[in-house]
Each structure stands twice: as structure tokens, then as C-alpha cells.
Design a protein around this motif. Structure first.
Motif: not given
Length: 441
Positions: A433-440
Motif C-alpha cells: 500500500t506504499g506505507q513502508i516509509e512509516s516504519l522509518v
């Protein structure tokens, strides 16, 4: 759940304080990995290399100036025969001097060359592909670090549960030994408890070795010093937030890379077509030449030692006429390459859509299983506690205690597995869903 967290913290805190350990949160591991990972550093170098490629192609549009120098010794000088009727002779024979030399500068600059202009566009597309390749590698690294971190957390959680089970069985061993000493239990009951206890200790040692290997692999992935000891932050199962199901993202790097590949293939096709277009270059030269019949005359003044200057500017037009159908077949190959990339785009999008639908279904299923297995684990623990109390009072048998202990261990293993699967599915949906950057962040 509170009992589970208490057990986990109780047995993990002494381990963390036993040596000089660095406790790393997931965010810390991600930041360290993105900064230090060797493969990612190589991708960053490729980005820098691509930018130099753009400058290299731009430099071809600038003037190219070359210096030159020549010296010739015509051992048997050639002659030149011209019409000499104007001078009363049928032929005029001119003898070439044996020695000649020249030196100067040559200039060449493209005034119009569509192929060069297209090569600059191709270099920009390649630079964009290098950036997307880096971003894709960065995203893959985030997934890899998260999976390894989650695996280490559940392994540490499993160690804490096994440690608590060992404590319970040691208590059961003491009770059974006391019953045996007073003639209230058989020797086989003591042996049964001892066998289960030894099995648990073996599981504990195996889990410890597994956790050590997982931490070593995590240190390798994030390029953390191998000699340093690290510990992970205990997981809090109450704070796991399901990902927002916003649908498959159209900005996934797999799709962007294929789109850039399509643009590159189309630009390459255009560059082949531009090979039919004439090109125009500016040329120029500035040179000095000298001629003599004896080498030692170079060092004396006089006509034979004189250097003659010449210079000029010109235009060079190149018009392609026939290339043996070379560009025609290259164009046909380029068209097939474009069609294949379009098929790959469609196939990749459908594949990612299928992954998203399956991951969505798995998320619901794993979330449900996680909650059920957690409830089953806590229920099995309560049942075992009641059975132990009844065994301590002599109401129930050893067989029932061991059966409940086995059910509790099985429920714990199912809980650990469901916990990991749930978090990994949640992670994959963050990616899709393109939300992987929220982990960084």
C-alpha cells in the motif's frame, strides 16, 4: 496478557544487563541499516555514476579541440606530374621534398545532431532508473530488517515462555519427588517429569542458539560491529496496529522501474530513427607546416627552414543514404522490446494486485488466529495452574498434569507462530500500500 509481558520482561532483563549490550529498537536498526548496508552503498555509487553519465553526454555537444604534430621522412620522395603546356613543356614534373613536418590544432563541434540530443535524454532516464533501483533496494532492506527483527522478538518471547515452563516443571519435579519419597507416587512418574524437563531444557538451549544466530544475521544486514552484543526491545502485542487497507499503491517501485524501462526502450527506438536525419558539424584547423630536402636545414634560417601558417573554418554535413537496412531491423527489434515491457508491466501489476488481495485475506485470518491463539495460550496456562494445584492436593494424576503441560506448550508454540505471521502479513501490506516509509519516520 499482563502475565505474558511480566514473564517476558522478568527473564529478558537479566539477559540484557548481563553484559555491555546495546538495546536497539526497530527504528534504530532501520536507520543504521540504511546508512551502513554495503549493498545499499553500492547502489548510491551507481546513482552518482549515472549523474556523471549525463554530464558525459552533454560534453559531446561542446567543442572538441585536439592538438597534433607530424614528421615524415620520404626516403624515396614521390613526384607530381601536371600539365606543363602553358610553360612550353607537355608535362611539368614536380619533385616532393624528402622531409616534411606540421603541427597545429583541430576543432570539431556538433551544430545539429539529433542522436546526441536523444542520448542525453537516455542518460537522464538511466539516472532515474538508478534512483528507483536504489529506492527498491532500500525498501527491500527495510523488509529484510523488519522480518529479522520480528523473528528475533518472537524467538526471545519463546525463550521467556520456555523458561517459565522450566520453572513450572522444576516445581512439579520437586512435588513428584516428595510424593515418591512418601510413597504417594511411582518412580515412573518421576521419570516422566524428568524427561519433559530435559526436553524443555534442550528446547531452551536451541532457542538461545537460534536467537544468537538471528542477532548475528541482523548485525550483518545493518553492518553493525560483529563483536558488539545487542538486545531487542520486547514486543508489546497490545500496540500492534493493523495497516490501513488503502488498496494497491500505483507508486510501487516495481511499477515505476518498468515504466522507466518502457521510456528507455522508446527513446532507444527514436534514436535509431534519428540515424536517418543528417547531422551538421563545425570544423576548424590552425596549423604550421615546413618542408626541406636536408634534415640539417631544420636548424638554419632560410626558405627550407620556414614554417608556413594556415587556418580555416568549415562545415561538415553528414547525410545517411543507405545502411544495408541495418536501422530497419534494429527498429523492429526495438518495437518488440517495447511490447515485451508493456506485457511485463501488465503481468507485474496483476501479480501485485493478487499479492495484495491474498495479503488482505491473510491479514484478517492471521489477526483472528493471533487473538484466538493468545486466548488459548492464556486459557491453557490457567488450566495447567488449576491442574497443578489439584495434583499438589493429590486429587488428580500425573498423567493429567503432563497432558495439560503438553497442551500449554502446544498453545504457546501456536501463539508464537500466529504472532510472527500476523506481523509479517502486516508488514507486507505496508509495502503493497506504499506505507513502508512509516516504519522509518
Amino acid at each position: 496478557m499482563r502475565r505474558l509481558l511480566f514473564i517476558f520482561s522478568f527473564f529478558c532483563l537479566p539477559v540484557a544487563s548481563a553484559g555491555a549490550q546495546d538495546t536497539l529498537a526497530l527504528e534504530d536498526c532501520l536507520k543504521i541499516g540504511i546508512e551502513n548496508n554495503l549493498s545499499l552503498q553500492s547502489k548510491r555509487k551507481e546513482i552518482q555514476k549515472g549523474r556523471y553519465g549525463i554530464s558525459e553526454n552533454r560534453a559531446r555537444l561542446l567543442p572538441q579541440i585536439n592538438g597534433f604534430a607530424n614528421y615524415n621522412d620520404n626516403i624515396d620522395p614521390p613526384v607530381s606530374v601536371t600539365d606543363g603546356s602553358a610553360y612550353g613543356n607537355p608535362y611539368n614534373v614536380t619533385h616532393t621534398l624528402q622531409y616534411s613536418a606540421n603541427a597545429g590544432l583541430q576543432l570539431q563541434m556538433p551544430l545539429y545532431n539529433q542522436t546526441l540530443y536523444t542520448s542525453i535524454s537516455i542518460a537522464r532516464t538511466m539516472d532515474e532508473m538508478n534512483r528507483l533501483t536504489y529506492e527498491k533496494a532500500r525498501e527491500d532492506l527495510i523488509l529484510q530488517v523488519c522480518k529479522m527483527y520480528y523473528l528475533g522478538q518472537v524467538t526471545a518471547e519463546q525463550i521467556a515462555l520456555i523458561k517459565a515452563n522450566i520453572t513450572r516443571l522444576e516445581e512439579l519435579q520437586n512435588i513428584t519427588q516428595a510424593f515418591y519419597d512418601n510413597g504417594m507416587a511411582m518412580e515412573v512418574d518421576v521419570k516422566r517429569v524428568n524427561i519433559n524437563l530435559e526436553n524443555l531444557k534442550v528446547q531452551y538451549d536451541n532457542a538461545q542458539a537460534m536467537l544468537e544466530q538471528q542477532l548475528n544475521l541482523l548485525k550483518y544486514i545493518i553492518d553493525y560491529p560483529a563483536e558488539k552484543q545487542i538486545a531487542l526491545v520486547p514486543v508489546n502485542t497490545e500496540t500492534i496496529t493493523p495497516v490501513a487497507l488503502t488498496g494497491l499503491s500505483e507508486s510501487l517501485y516495481e511499477l515505476q522501474l518498468l515504466e522507466s524501462q518502457r521510456q528507455l526502450a522508446e527513446q532507444q527506438k527514436k534514436m535509431i530513427g534519428y540515424g536517418y536525419i543528417p547531422s551538421l558539424n563545425l570544423t576548424g584547423n590552425w596549423m604550421f607546416s615546413a618542408y626541406t630536402d636536408k634534415a640539417y636545414h631544420w636548424f638554419h634560417s632560410g626558405p627550407s627552414g620556414h614554417w608556413y601558417r594556415s587556418y580555416g573554418l568549415g562545415l561538415s554535413l553528414r547525410v545517411p543514404i543507405f545502411d544495408g537496412l541495418d536501422k530497419r531491423y534494429k527498429t523492429r527489434k526495438a518495437v518488440i522490446d517495447i511490447e515485451n515491457i508493456k506485457l511485463a508491466q501488465e503481468n507485474t501489476r496483476k501479480n501485485l494486485q493478487t499479492q495484495y488481495l491474498n495479503a488482505t485475506n491473510d491479514l484478517m485470518n492471521n489477526q483472528r488466529n493471533f487473538k484466538k491463539q493468545k486466548d488459548n495460550y492464556l486459557l491453557a496456562e490457567d488450566v495447567y495452574t488449576v491442574t497443578m494445584d489439584r495434583y499438589r492436593e493429590g486429587i488428580t494424576s500425573m498423567t493429567e498434569v503432563l497432558q495439560d503441560e503438553m497442551r500449554m506448550s502446544e498453545a504457546q508454540n501456536n501463539y508464537i507462530s500466529a504472532h510472527y505471521n500476523y506481523r509479517v502479513t502486516n508488514l507486507m501490506l505496508l509495502k503493497l500500500t506504499g506505507q513502508i516509509e512509516s516504519l522509518v519516520k
